[in-house]
Design a protein around this motif. Structure first.
Motif, PDB file in Angstrom:
ATOM      1  N   ALA A 309      72.547  31.623 -67.088  1.00 59.36           N
ATOM      2  CA  ALA A 309      72.273  30.602 -66.074  1.00 59.36           C
ATOM      3  C   ALA A 309      70.972  30.911 -65.322  1.00 59.36           C
ATOM      4  O   ALA A 309      70.177  30.009 -65.031  1.00 59.36           O
ATOM      5  CB  ALA A 309      73.443  30.510 -65.102  1.00 59.36           C
ATOM      6  N   ALA A 310      70.756  32.185 -65.015  1.00 61.07           N
ATOM      7  CA  ALA A 310      69.517  32.578 -64.330  1.00 61.07           C
ATOM      8  C   ALA A 310      68.306  32.299 -65.210  1.00 61.07           C
ATOM      9  O   ALA A 310      67.236  31.903 -64.712  1.00 61.07           O
ATOM     10  CB  ALA A 310      69.581  34.060 -63.963  1.00 61.07           C
ATOM     11  N   PHE A 311      68.444  32.491 -66.513  1.00 61.44           N
ATOM     12  CA  PHE A 311      67.349  32.189 -67.436  1.00 61.44           C
ATOM     13  C   PHE A 311      66.995  30.703 -67.367  1.00 61.44           C
ATOM     14  O   PHE A 311      65.816  30.325 -67.336  1.00 61.44           O
ATOM     15  CB  PHE A 311      67.747  32.576 -68.860  1.00 61.44           C
ATOM     16  N   GLY A 312      68.011  29.859 -67.343  1.00 58.23           N
ATOM     17  CA  GLY A 312      67.759  28.427 -67.243  1.00 58.23           C
ATOM     18  C   GLY A 312      67.067  28.048 -65.950  1.00 58.23           C
ATOM     19  O   GLY A 312      66.129  27.240 -65.939  1.00 58.23           O
ATOM     20  N   ALA A 317      61.762  26.570 -62.878  1.00 58.39           N
ATOM     21  CA  ALA A 317      60.690  26.937 -61.944  1.00 58.39           C
ATOM     22  C   ALA A 317      59.370  27.150 -62.677  1.00 58.39           C
ATOM     23  O   ALA A 317      58.304  26.735 -62.197  1.00 58.39           O
ATOM     24  CB  ALA A 317      61.086  28.195 -61.176  1.00 58.39           C
ATOM     25  N   PHE A 318      59.417  27.799 -63.850  1.00 57.32           N
ATOM     26  CA  PHE A 318      58.189  28.007 -64.617  1.00 57.32           C
ATOM     27  C   PHE A 318      57.559  26.684 -65.018  1.00 57.32           C
ATOM     28  O   PHE A 318      56.336  26.502 -64.944  1.00 57.32           O
ATOM     29  CB  PHE A 318      58.464  28.848 -65.858  1.00 57.32           C
ATOM     30  N   GLY A 319      58.377  25.755 -65.458  1.00 58.03           N
ATOM     31  CA  GLY A 319      57.851  24.472 -65.890  1.00 58.03           C
ATOM     32  C   GLY A 319      57.075  23.753 -64.803  1.00 58.03           C
ATOM     33  O   GLY A 319      56.110  23.046 -65.088  1.00 58.03           O
ATOM     34  N   LEU A 320      57.485  23.953 -63.549  1.00 58.74           N
ATOM     35  CA  LEU A 320      56.842  23.269 -62.430  1.00 58.74           C
ATOM     36  C   LEU A 320      55.624  24.007 -61.879  1.00 58.74           C
ATOM     37  O   LEU A 320      54.849  23.444 -61.113  1.00 58.74           O
ATOM     38  CB  LEU A 320      57.857  23.059 -61.297  1.00 58.74           C
ATOM     39  N   SER A 327      53.458  31.877 -62.397  1.00 60.20           N
ATOM     40  CA  SER A 327      54.020  31.661 -63.739  1.00 60.20           C
ATOM     41  C   SER A 327      54.348  32.988 -64.410  1.00 60.20           C
ATOM     42  O   SER A 327      55.399  33.129 -65.049  1.00 60.20           O
ATOM     43  CB  SER A 327      53.030  30.870 -64.599  1.00 60.20           C
ATOM     44  N   LEU A 328      53.455  33.970 -64.283  1.00 58.67           N
ATOM     45  CA  LEU A 328      53.730  35.293 -64.844  1.00 58.67           C
ATOM     46  C   LEU A 328      54.989  35.892 -64.225  1.00 58.67           C
ATOM     47  O   LEU A 328      55.854  36.439 -64.928  1.00 58.67           O
ATOM     48  CB  LEU A 328      52.546  36.225 -64.603  1.00 58.67           C
ATOM     49  N   ALA A 329      55.120  35.788 -62.894  1.00 61.86           N
ATOM     50  CA  ALA A 329      56.282  36.366 -62.210  1.00 61.86           C
ATOM     51  C   ALA A 329      57.576  35.695 -62.678  1.00 61.86           C
ATOM     52  O   ALA A 329      58.599  36.365 -62.898  1.00 61.86           O
ATOM     53  CB  ALA A 329      56.124  36.225 -60.699  1.00 61.86           C
ATOM     54  N   LEU A 330      57.550  34.380 -62.831  1.00 61.85           N
ATOM     55  CA  LEU A 330      58.744  33.665 -63.281  1.00 61.85           C
ATOM     56  C   LEU A 330      59.112  34.048 -64.713  1.00 61.85           C
ATOM     57  O   LEU A 330      60.290  34.175 -65.054  1.00 61.85           O
ATOM     58  CB  LEU A 330      58.509  32.159 -63.176  1.00 61.85           C
ATOM     59  N   LEU A 331      58.113  34.245 -65.556  1.00 66.38           N
ATOM     60  CA  LEU A 331      58.395  34.672 -66.924  1.00 66.38           C
ATOM     61  C   LEU A 331      58.993  36.081 -66.952  1.00 66.38           C
ATOM     62  O   LEU A 331      59.839  36.396 -67.796  1.00 66.38           O
ATOM     63  CB  LEU A 331      57.116  34.623 -67.764  1.00 66.38           C
ATOM     64  N   VAL A 332      58.565  36.944 -66.038  1.00 64.64           N
ATOM     65  CA  VAL A 332      59.163  38.276 -65.927  1.00 64.64           C
ATOM     66  C   VAL A 332      60.647  38.158 -65.584  1.00 64.64           C
ATOM     67  O   VAL A 332      61.503  38.824 -66.176  1.00 64.64           O
ATOM     68  CB  VAL A 332      58.422  39.124 -64.869  1.00 64.64           C
ATOM     69  N   VAL A 333      60.970  37.291 -64.612  1.00 62.88           N
ATOM     70  CA  VAL A 333      62.374  37.077 -64.226  1.00 62.88           C
ATOM     71  C   VAL A 333      63.171  36.523 -65.405  1.00 62.88           C
ATOM     72  O   VAL A 333      64.300  36.961 -65.672  1.00 62.88           O
ATOM     73  CB  VAL A 333      62.452  36.125 -63.022  1.00 62.88           C
ATOM     74  N   MET A 334      62.607  35.569 -66.126  1.00 65.36           N
ATOM     75  CA  MET A 334      63.287  35.000 -67.289  1.00 65.36           C
ATOM     76  C   MET A 334      63.548  36.062 -68.352  1.00 65.36           C
ATOM     77  O   MET A 334      64.621  36.111 -68.960  1.00 65.36           O
ATOM     78  CB  MET A 334      62.449  33.873 -67.877  1.00 65.36           C
ATOM     79  N   GLY A 335      62.562  36.938 -68.575  1.00 67.12           N
ATOM     80  CA  GLY A 335      62.741  38.007 -69.555  1.00 67.12           C
ATOM     81  C   GLY A 335      63.821  38.978 -69.147  1.00 67.12           C
ATOM     82  O   GLY A 335      64.597  39.461 -69.987  1.00 67.12           O
ATOM     83  N   ALA A 336      63.906  39.290 -67.842  1.00 69.16           N
ATOM     84  CA  ALA A 336      64.936  40.206 -67.351  1.00 69.16           C
ATOM     85  C   ALA A 336      66.326  39.607 -67.563  1.00 69.16           C
ATOM     86  O   ALA A 336      67.251  40.289 -68.027  1.00 69.16           O
ATOM     87  CB  ALA A 336      64.700  40.504 -65.872  1.00 69.16           C
ATOM     88  N   ALA A 337      66.481  38.317 -67.231  1.00 68.36           N
ATOM     89  CA  ALA A 337      67.772  37.657 -67.408  1.00 68.36           C
ATOM     90  C   ALA A 337      68.155  37.599 -68.885  1.00 68.36           C
ATOM     91  O   ALA A 337      69.310  37.848 -69.270  1.00 68.36           O
ATOM     92  CB  ALA A 337      67.719  36.255 -66.819  1.00 68.36           C
ATOM     93  N   VAL A 394      61.095  21.598 -67.959  1.00 67.92           N
ATOM     94  CA  VAL A 394      62.003  21.469 -66.810  1.00 67.92           C
ATOM     95  C   VAL A 394      63.358  20.911 -67.244  1.00 67.92           C
ATOM     96  O   VAL A 394      64.417  21.447 -66.877  1.00 67.92           O
ATOM     97  CB  VAL A 394      61.375  20.585 -65.722  1.00 67.92           C
ATOM     98  N   VAL A 395      63.349  19.845 -68.015  1.00 74.95           N
ATOM     99  CA  VAL A 395      64.601  19.245 -68.474  1.00 74.95           C
ATOM    100  C   VAL A 395      65.401  20.244 -69.307  1.00 74.95           C
ATOM    101  O   VAL A 395      66.630  20.340 -69.194  1.00 74.95           O
ATOM    102  CB  VAL A 395      64.321  17.959 -69.275  1.00 74.95           C
TER     103      VAL A 395
END
Length: 429
Positions: A309-312, A317-320, A327-337, A394-395
């Protein structure tokens, strides 16, 4: 005089790296992943750039080509996955892994030549991407099935976490190195990849032979392939674990859109693309290090669901985002999840599958992962062609959150998985 070890039994090794075979395995995985991911990043950028520059396509039209790139990689995976799983269970697993390295080496040499001669075309890039799909489908099950045979069962969760460190650290270095080397001299990135693939093949050959597990009765190869798929289908626990990743990433995959973001939204070029591709691996590597140091033991199913769910949410957020650093920070969070869910899923699958089925079950899991990645790219590309790349990302992220909630309901086994609790002893099955 008896020593404490003779009274209490031999002490457990502090790390999977205390086993020489595992060290060879770890390094072979690291070098192969770094090589192939560096190539994949550059192939995506070259395809998008070729579509825009040489074919005069618009952003939406070129984005759709990136979606097709995912599709052509998925087709060989879909067709050959049963064969690859059967091969990992019937043949010496190191040789299968080396075979896949040689396919990727051929791809690197071909791309290097056509990049140097400026002869790249979309059909050529699509063909070589499909061939890379063939290499991946054989590499995944063979490499996954080797690890449980070279470390004791008690060490396997840490071995899986450390294998993920190899994957994720290579996923940090590979894209960044690929993007930077390509910016300096386009052909050199393929020379770099080829050297790493040769090193990987040599290193995996140093692992002791991993012979296929004995079977009481050898059946027709097609029957054995079907057995693997039936095993996954009838084991609801494994089915829910594998399909969660399949549908969540199909819907939320944003990787295919990274060349679009790098070139036309964030305006960072190939160098920025390398960092964007590496960012998820940074977050994943941090989580993998933590899990290797202190693996989770309780409420593993619920934690996996929350991670997806956190990845989604991170995808939305990255899409926006229109800021490169954000964007780099959000991708780091997505990778961690994603790493957290990958660790839980991988450990659950390995510890709940008998060894004589591991190649085929790993192949089924690999097909789901690859389908989620490649079909996710196709989904993103097709949606971007209609709605634009930002809306497509985003969708997809919103849809992934919905899938996680749905799977928690229709597969209560996932919510109720308190521990990894292997039902099959790898030493005795």
């Amino acid at each position: 005089m008896a020593t404490s070890s003779s009274i209490d039994g031999p002490s457990k090794p502090p790390s999977p790296l205390s086993f020489a075979d595992y060290r060879y395995y770890w390094f072979a995985r690291f070098t192969a992943v770094m090589a192939t991911i560096a190539m994949v990043v550059v192939i995506g950028y070259q395809l998008y750039d070729t579509a825009r520059s040489s074919y005069g396509m618009s952003i939406k039209e070129a984005s759709f080509q990136l979606g097709l790139l995912g599709l052509v990689q998925f087709i060989p995976l879909a067709v050959l996955t049963p064969v690859a799983g059967w091969a990992a269970d019937r043949f010496e697993r190191r040789r299968v892994a080396i075979f896949s390295n040689m396919i990727d080496l051929t791809i690197a040499a071909t791309l290097g030549w056509f990049t140097w001669t400026e002869g790249l075309t979309l059909p050529l890039l699509f063909t070589l991407a499909a061939l890379h799909g063939v290499a991946r489908v054989f590499s995944g099950p063979a490499m996954s099935a080797i690890a449980p045979n070279i470390v004791p069962p008690a060490v396997l969760p840490r071995a899986i976490a450390m294998s993920s460190i190899a994957w994720q650290s290579a996923s940090v270095v590979g894209p960044a190195a690929g993007g930077l080397i390509y910016a300096v001299h386009p052909t050199s990135v393929y020379i770099f990849a080829a050297a790493l693939l040769v090193l990987s093949a040599f290193t995996v050959s140093r692992v002791r032979p991993v012979l296929p597990p004995p079977a009481e009765v050898r059946r027709h190869p097609l029957r054995e392939m079907v057995d693997g798929l039936q095993f996954v289908w009838t084991e609801r626990f494994l089915l829910g674990t594998i399909t969660l990743d399949l549908f969540a990433v199909i819907l939320s995959g944003a990787t295919a859109m990274l060349p679009v973001y790098a070139r036309d939204i964030l305006h960072t070029g190939s160098e920025g693309l390398g960092f964007l591709r590496a960012a998820p691996a940074v977050g994943a590597a941090i989580i993998a290090l933590g899990l290797a140091w202190r693996p989770i033991e309780r409420n593993v199913g619920v934690k996996m669901l929350w991670a997806v769910a956190a990845f989604g949410a991170g995808t939305v957020a990255f899409g926006l985002s229109t800021n490169f650093l954000l964007s780099l920070a959000l991708l780091v969070v997505m990778g961690a999840a994603d790493m957290f869910s990958v660790f839980v899923r991988g450990t659950l699958i390995q510890l709940n599958t008998p060894d004589h089925m591991r190649g085929r079950v790993s192949a089924a899991s690999g097909l789901a992962i690859s389908a989620s990645n490649e079909l996710g790219e196709m989904r993103a590309g097709a949606m971007a062609a209609v709605l634009g790349p930002v809306s497509a990302v985003v969708v997809g992220g919103v849809a992934a959150i919905g899938v996680t909630a749905l799977w928690a309901r229709i597969f209560p086994e996932l919510r109720h998985a308190r521990t990894f609790e292997a039902r099959f002893d790898p030493a005795n099955d």
